[in-house]
Design a protein around this motif. Structure first.
Motif, PDB file in Angstrom:
ATOM      1  N   LYS A 409       0.826  -1.211   0.000  1.00 36.25           N
ATOM      2  CA  LYS A 409       0.000   0.000   0.000  1.00 36.25           C
ATOM      3  C   LYS A 409       0.855   1.254   0.000  1.00 36.25           C
ATOM      4  O   LYS A 409       0.505   2.256  -0.597  1.00 36.25           O
ATOM      5  N   SER A 410       1.965   1.193   0.724  1.00 37.15           N
ATOM      6  CA  SER A 410       2.791   2.387   0.873  1.00 37.15           C
ATOM      7  C   SER A 410       4.263   2.039   0.701  1.00 37.15           C
ATOM      8  O   SER A 410       4.750   1.081   1.297  1.00 37.15           O
ATOM      9  N   LYS A 464      -4.193  -2.177   8.994  1.00 35.13           N
ATOM     10  CA  LYS A 464      -3.758  -1.056   8.153  1.00 35.13           C
ATOM     11  C   LYS A 464      -4.404  -1.074   6.771  1.00 35.13           C
ATOM     12  O   LYS A 464      -4.289  -0.094   6.034  1.00 35.13           O
ATOM     13  N   THR A 467      -6.471   1.857   6.623  1.00 34.49           N
ATOM     14  CA  THR A 467      -5.854   3.176   6.801  1.00 34.49           C
ATOM     15  C   THR A 467      -5.530   3.796   5.436  1.00 34.49           C
ATOM     16  O   THR A 467      -4.824   3.173   4.639  1.00 34.49           O
ATOM     17  N   GLU A 469      -3.827   5.594   2.390  1.00 40.34           N
ATOM     18  CA  GLU A 469      -2.403   5.754   2.082  1.00 40.34           C
ATOM     19  C   GLU A 469      -1.926   7.184   2.315  1.00 40.34           C
ATOM     20  O   GLU A 469      -0.814   7.402   2.788  1.00 40.34           O
ATOM     21  N   TYR A 470      -2.793   8.163   1.998  1.00 46.57           N
ATOM     22  CA  TYR A 470      -2.321   9.549   2.092  1.00 46.57           C
ATOM     23  C   TYR A 470      -2.080   9.952   3.539  1.00 46.57           C
ATOM     24  O   TYR A 470      -1.356  10.906   3.799  1.00 46.57           O
ATOM     25  N   VAL A 472      -0.944   7.563   5.897  1.00 44.93           N
ATOM     26  CA  VAL A 472       0.293   6.850   6.220  1.00 44.93           C
ATOM     27  C   VAL A 472       1.496   7.546   5.588  1.00 44.93           C
ATOM     28  O   VAL A 472       2.561   7.677   6.212  1.00 44.93           O
ATOM     29  N   ASP A 473       1.318   8.032   4.350  1.00 51.73           N
ATOM     30  CA  ASP A 473       2.437   8.604   3.588  1.00 51.73           C
ATOM     31  C   ASP A 473       2.558  10.121   3.753  1.00 51.73           C
ATOM     32  O   ASP A 473       3.334  10.755   3.036  1.00 51.73           O
TER      33      ASP A 473
END
Length: 778
Positions: A409-410, A464, A467, A469-470, A472-473
């Motif tokens: 995902k990230s 997760k 959750t 991505e934007y 987390v990132d």
């Protein structure tokens, strides 16, 4: 009580032989007795039919009376404190025409009650109700806890009256409630009339328009004489009783109680012929249900009934004893042949139960059924083993697929879900060998337990998947699905051009060119400096001072003119949030940086009750997201708002909820615990459940350390630089002092060199520096 199979088989054989012997012994006696009982039972059936017909006839007669009189309008007249109710005439007429009826009465919806009792129905009624000697009728009127007694002559002349304070609610009586709910006549089971302390039955029917209930009481004692006529033998007794084994009518009026043994049989609903003893001899008794919870019973003298058939029992008893002695050694030998293979099959079954399929082998026996059963168990164990292996492989593949998907995902967390299980298994292996500290009584060497821990480690971040991505990132404060610093820069560009336009207007107005140019240069310089400051704020850091916040707010208060409609081209959700603000006519002045209501994303459909019941103690922010520009740029540390921080932390809650919803088999039940506790601390300051040291198992503490170490050394996080081994272990040593990490596990981690073993596998060479573990071990 449990028995061995030898005991059971021996008992069964002995019982079979005994039963055969007893059958031979008593066959003649039994059939003779049966003939005697059969004749008695046939007589009983005739008597029961006669009594049933009598009761049915009585019921039909009273039902017809109720149905034919329930429409009488006098019954609907309001009940007053007066004996001379309009319905008095019809009620006395009913009982004059039917002398066997004890009482007629009715009750209205308001709780008022009117009853007429025929005192001549029984010689004892006048005495029971303390009636004057010439009384023929008694009228009971009950209104608001006041009970009025009126005693009348046969000609309905009032002789006497009296008053009692007595609470009574006819609306709660069974005869009223059941009739009120029915459109037919309701007949109660026999019960004890409270005024008489005698058994009887109530018949009731709902009045027109559901305004009340009309009822008749019948005393079952009137059946005494009829029952006496049915007796077929001098010492026999015939009586009626209810389901509580209370006599309600008897051929012997002096009989008030049933023999205790007979009572027990009656209460157990035993309708077979039974025997019992009393002070005057032994008796047989037969009973059966009749109508409306009324039961009939007949008792007979046992000796008179069976006297002609008792003979020749001694020889039969001797024959039975000899047969039992002869059969005993044969039975013992037969059980030995059967027991051995059964025990071997039990051992094979235990192996299957423990899932030790490779040790399941055929047993040695000559009994075909046992051979087939053994071969079937071997085949079954092989099938189960094959199926279990395929299921385990599939589950492992699904688990790793989920972990890989989360890592994919990230780019900033790629490999985390894979590295943590590897590190955790390294540490668990050393923990199983250690005998110090908390590991003295710890062991997790079982294959199933190890697999359970490994799956828990692989799934520790499965939440997760929910959750964004934007979040987390998120590498800058204004970043959502893109970096909104570009919007802010565009506004600065607008202000920059506005300043230049203002400069040109001043020249046209004849202002000094040099002074105007200087003023423009200052404005442009100021805008450059302010944007540079805003851009620096957007990057985030370890500290954001109050002075910086004040300067940011000052910049935010700059205004710029918007000429275009900002409600065009929006999606449904964005348009809904935009509608919270009042639409301003264009052009409109706006702040350079603003926290608008459209930036608020509400937290909807959140079940706080379920959240608390699940034991989650992590504070939930009011909003799901707050994308306010000033709000985000004012973040003191890092790039995340409290709402975004909760969203990231929420992954562990989702991990727990997802895993606890899965019906894991018994040997995998701890997966949610191992996966969902790696953010807890030993002092209850972790999340999501703030567990204490006693609530955290050794595997759970191992997971916590491994997750922290991997996060510190990871080189793919947007918010920090990867740390070296020495830096990571130093930070972790402080966490040990703060009781965020278990001290024994940290010591084992250092002493066994697991940190270095992991570093060589997964860290860059620059991160693997010299570590003096003695500093942390002391």
């Amino acid at each position: 009580m449990r028995h061995t199979i030898r005991t059971n088989i021996l008992t069964i054989f002995l019982l079979l032989i005994g039963l055969v012997s007893v059958s031979l012994l008593s066959s003649q006696y039994y059939f003779s007795q049966k003939l005697a009982k059969s004749a008695t039972e046939k007589t009983f059936e005739i008597i029961s039919k006669n009594i049933t017909d009598k009761i049915s006839s009585q019921n039909s007669e009273i039902v017809q009376i109720l149905q034919s009189n329930s429409e009488n309008t006098s019954l609907l007249e309001k009940i007053h404190i007066d004996y001379n109710h309009p319905a008095l005439t019809i009620l006395t007429h009913i009982m004059t025409s039917n002398p066997s009826i004890y009482a007629t009465y009715f009750a209205h919806e308001d709780g008022s009650f009117y009853e007429v009792v025929n005192l001549n129905e029984s010689k004892t009624l006048g005495q029971i109700f303390s009636a004057p000697s010439q009384s023929h009728w008694m009228i009971l009127v009950h209104i608001e806890n006041e009970l009025y007694y009126f005693y009348l002559s046969k000609e309905l002349i009032l002789l006497s009256e009296r008053l009692e304070h007595k609470p009574y609610n006819p609306l709660e009586r069974p005869w009223y409630k059941s009739a009120y709910k029915s459109s037919n006549v309701v007949i109660t089971g026999p019960y004890i009339f409270s005024n008489l302390q005698q058994a009887g039955t109530s018949y009731s029917i709902k009045l027109p328009n559901a305004s009340g209930v009309f009822a008749i009481d019948y005393r079952l004692e009137r059946f005494n004489n009829y029952l006496a006529l049915q007796r077929f033998e001098e010492n026999s007794e015939i009586f009626l009783f209810n389901k509580e084994a209370q006599i309600i009518a008897s051929s012997n009026p002096n009989q008030k109680q049933i023999n205790p043994l007979l009572t027990k049989a009656l209460l157990q609903n035993n309708h077979e012929t039974i025997s019992y003893s009393s002070s005057d001899g032994d008796y047989f008794a037969i009973n059966k249900p009749l109508l409306q919870d009324i039961y009939l019973a007949i008792t007979m003298d046992k000796d008179r009934l069976l006297e002609p058939y008792r003979m020749n029992l001694l020889y039969a008893l001797l024959i039975a004893a000899i047969l039992l002695l002869i059969s005993l050694p044969i039975i013992i030998y037969a059980t030995t042949i059967i027991i051995k293979p059964i025990k071997e099959l039990i051992e094979q079954n235990e192996l299957i139960k423990k899932r030790v399929f490779t040790d399941v082998t055929p047993i040695k026996t000559d009994i075909i059924e046992f051979i087939e059963l053994s071969n079937s168990m071997v085949s079954m164990s092989q099938s189960i083993s094959t199926y279990q292996e395929s299921q385990e492989k599939m589950l492992d593949a699904i688990v790793k697929l989920i972990a890989d998907a989360i890592d994919a995902k990230s780019p900033y967390t790629a490999g985390h879900c894979k590295r943590v299980p590897e590190l955790a298994l390294m540490l668990l292996k050393s923990a199983n060998k250690s005998q110090s500290g908390i590991f003295q009584e710890f062991s997790l060497n079982d294959k199933d337990a190890l697999r359970e821990f490994e799956l828990g480690a692989w799934l520790h971040d499965c939440g997760k998947v929910t959750t964004p991505e934007y979040v987390v990132d998120k590498s800058t404060k204004l970043e959502t699905i893109y970096n909104r610093i570009h919007e802010v820069r565009t506004r600065f560009e607008v202000l920059h051009r506005d300043a230049q336009i203002e400069y040109l207007k001043e020249l046209l107005d004849g202002h000094d060119k040099k002074s105007a140019a200087k003023k423009l240069q200052n404005k442009h310089q100021k805008l450059q400096e302010e944007f540079a400051f805003v851009a620096q704020c957007n990057v985030g850091g370890e500290y954001f001072s109050d002075e910086d916040k004040e300067y940011l707010e000052k910049i935010a208060n700059r205004e710029w003119l918007r000429y275009f409609d900002d409600t065009l081209g929006l999606g449904p959700d964005e348009h809904l949030r935009k509608s919270r603000e009042k639409h301003q006519p264009l052009p409109t002045s706006e702040l350079l940086l603003a926290d608008k209501s459209e930036h608020i994303i509400l937290r909807e459909s959140f079940d706080f009750t379920s959240y608390e019941e699940s034991g989650f103690l992590l504070d939930v922010p009011e909003y799901q997201y707050n994308q306010g520009e000033l709000y985000n740029l004012s973040i003191e540390r890092g790039t995340l708002t409290p709402e975004e921080r909760y969203k990231i932390n929420e992954h562990i809650i989702m991990t727990i909820k997802m895993l606890e919803s899965i019906p894991f088999p018994e040997h995998l039940r701890k997966i949610p615990e191992y996966a969902g506790t790696h953010h807890e601390t030993l002092i209850g300051t972790g999340y999501p459940r703030k567990l204490s040291e006693k609530e955290l198992s050794v595997p759970a503490r191992i997971m916590a350390l491994c997750d922290i170490f991997e996060a510190l050394t990871a080189s793919d996080r947007p918010y920090k630089k990867a740390k070296t081994l020495s830096e990571s272990l130093k930070i972790m040593s402080y966490m040990v002092k703060d009781k965020h990490i278990d001290a024994d596990i940290f010591r084992l981690f250092l002493e066994e060199g697991i940190y270095l073993e992991y570093g060589k596998l997964y860290l860059d060479e620059a991160q693997i520096d010299e570590v003096k573990i003695e500093e942390y071990l002391s």
